[in-house]
Design a protein around this motif. Structure first.
Motif, mmCIF file in Angstrom:
data_model
loop_
_atom_site.group_PDB
_atom_site.id
_atom_site.type_symbol
_atom_site.label_atom_id
_atom_site.label_comp_id
_atom_site.label_asym_id
_atom_site.label_seq_id
_atom_site.Cartn_x
_atom_site.Cartn_y
_atom_site.Cartn_z
ATOM 1 N N GLY A 22 3.173 5.355 -1.980
ATOM 2 C CA GLY A 22 4.687 5.382 -1.808
ATOM 3 C C GLY A 22 5.170 4.245 -2.393
ATOM 4 O O GLY A 22 5.111 4.107 -3.615
ATOM 5 N N GLU A 23 6.100 3.327 -1.869
ATOM 6 C CA GLU A 23 6.633 2.398 -2.474
ATOM 7 C C GLU A 23 5.850 1.214 -2.971
ATOM 8 O O GLU A 23 6.217 0.524 -4.057
ATOM 9 N N ASN A 24 4.527 1.485 -2.613
ATOM 10 C CA ASN A 24 3.660 0.283 -3.218
ATOM 11 C C ASN A 24 2.755 0.934 -4.187
ATOM 12 O O ASN A 24 2.019 0.262 -4.690
ATOM 13 N N GLU A 70 3.328 1.650 -10.876
ATOM 14 C CA GLU A 70 4.224 2.738 -11.564
ATOM 15 C C GLU A 70 3.513 3.361 -12.512
ATOM 16 O O GLU A 70 3.459 4.409 -12.886
ATOM 17 N N SER A 107 3.518 8.997 -6.362
ATOM 18 C CA SER A 107 3.425 8.101 -5.141
ATOM 19 C C SER A 107 2.207 7.745 -4.667
ATOM 20 O O SER A 107 1.722 7.275 -3.515
#
Length: 281
Positions: free
Chosen positions: A254-256, A259, A264
């Motif tokens: 997810g957000e963690n 990159e 995700s």
């Protein structure tokens, strides 16, 4: 009074709170991922640019889990490694490992699915014909010449046969090829009426070198199956360690998600129990 600042290691913090520190985990993982730059053909590196190095480094520093990835560009090399029972787990299309587990003396358990760059976890087989083909529907393939994938590619073989049976389609002739590119080739050479390819073949496979999506029409899709999973051999890995690895990977999602994962990250595995596994010799 002067403030005193101290820096505590994870081990020291664990001792202060009365918790025993978790022991390190080191697992050898064989990898073949269509979106990973270390296993994909160079011709699709603009799409298959995923890297796992950042994720593995963070996994080790945050959770004491070292996953030692060995990358295989050719599926047959991965299959040889699985059968030789050289690794603690596999990151690949699930069917690649599951169909070989009895031969390898392994017991693979999917602990996470890996999302593609678009957040998709699914894979299907696409039944395609040339754009100028007079065939407009799946049902019109009854009595026609169709090419499937070989039995090591579930979405192009077993799932395709299930689709044709459900639609009452009985081809006059069925051929098989080892790759999507070969199946696309028989259509371009007018050697068959239709073919089944993986749904990513015209965007993230070597077929992009000689075929364009607009040259084909899709008549239908097979059932959805998981695209990529991390599977651990439970004959080698403790259940508690498998759960710990799963929890740590889900925390890096997810957000963690780093990159370099191009998406995700990881999700809990979707249920999938191919009936063919029950009939394996």
């Amino acid at each position: 009074m002067r403030a005193i600042t101290t820096s505590l290691t994870a081990t020291a913090l664990a001792l202060l709170c009365g918790c025993a520190p978790q022991s390190p985990i080191a697992l050898k993982i064989a990898v073949n991922d269509i979106y990973c730059t270390d296993t994909a053909c160079f011709c699709v590196h603009d799409v298959a640019a995923r890297g796992y190095a950042d994720t593995l480094e963070k996994l080790k520093s945050d959770s004491g889990i070292e996953l030692q990835f060995t990358y295989f560009t050719e599926p047959y090399q991965l299959e040889e490694a699985i059968v030789a029972n050289e690794y603690d787990g596999v990151l690949s299309k699930p069917w690649t490992a599951l169909r070989l587990q009895k031969q390898a003396g392994a017991s693979f358990q999917r602990i996470v699915d890996v999302l593609d760059p678009n957040g998709n976890r699914w894979l299907t087989g696409s039944v395609i014909v040339p754009t100028d083909s007079p065939i407009q529907t799946l049902e019109e393939l009854n009595g026609k010449h169709i090419y499937l994938g070989q039995t090591d590619a579930y979405e192009k073989h077993q799932a395709a046969k299930q689709l044709f049976a459900a639609k009452g389609i009985l081809p006059a002739k069925i051929g098989t090829n080892a790759s999507c590119g070969e199946n696309i080739g028989v259509l371009l050479d007018e050697e068959a009426d239709a073919a089944v390819i993986s749904d990513y073949a015209l965007s993230a496979d070597c077929a992009v070198d000689f075929a364009k999506p607009e040259e084909f029409r899709t008549l239908g899709q097979t059932e959805r199956i998981p695209l990529t999973s991390l599977m651990l051999d439970m004959n080698k890995v403790r259940e508690a360690d498998a759960k710990r690895v799963q929890k740590a990977l889900l925390a890096l999602s997810g957000e963690n998600a780093p990159e370099s994962l191009l998406g995700s990250g990881f999700v809990e595995p979707a249920p999938w129990n191919p009936p063919e596994l029950e009939n394996q010799p």
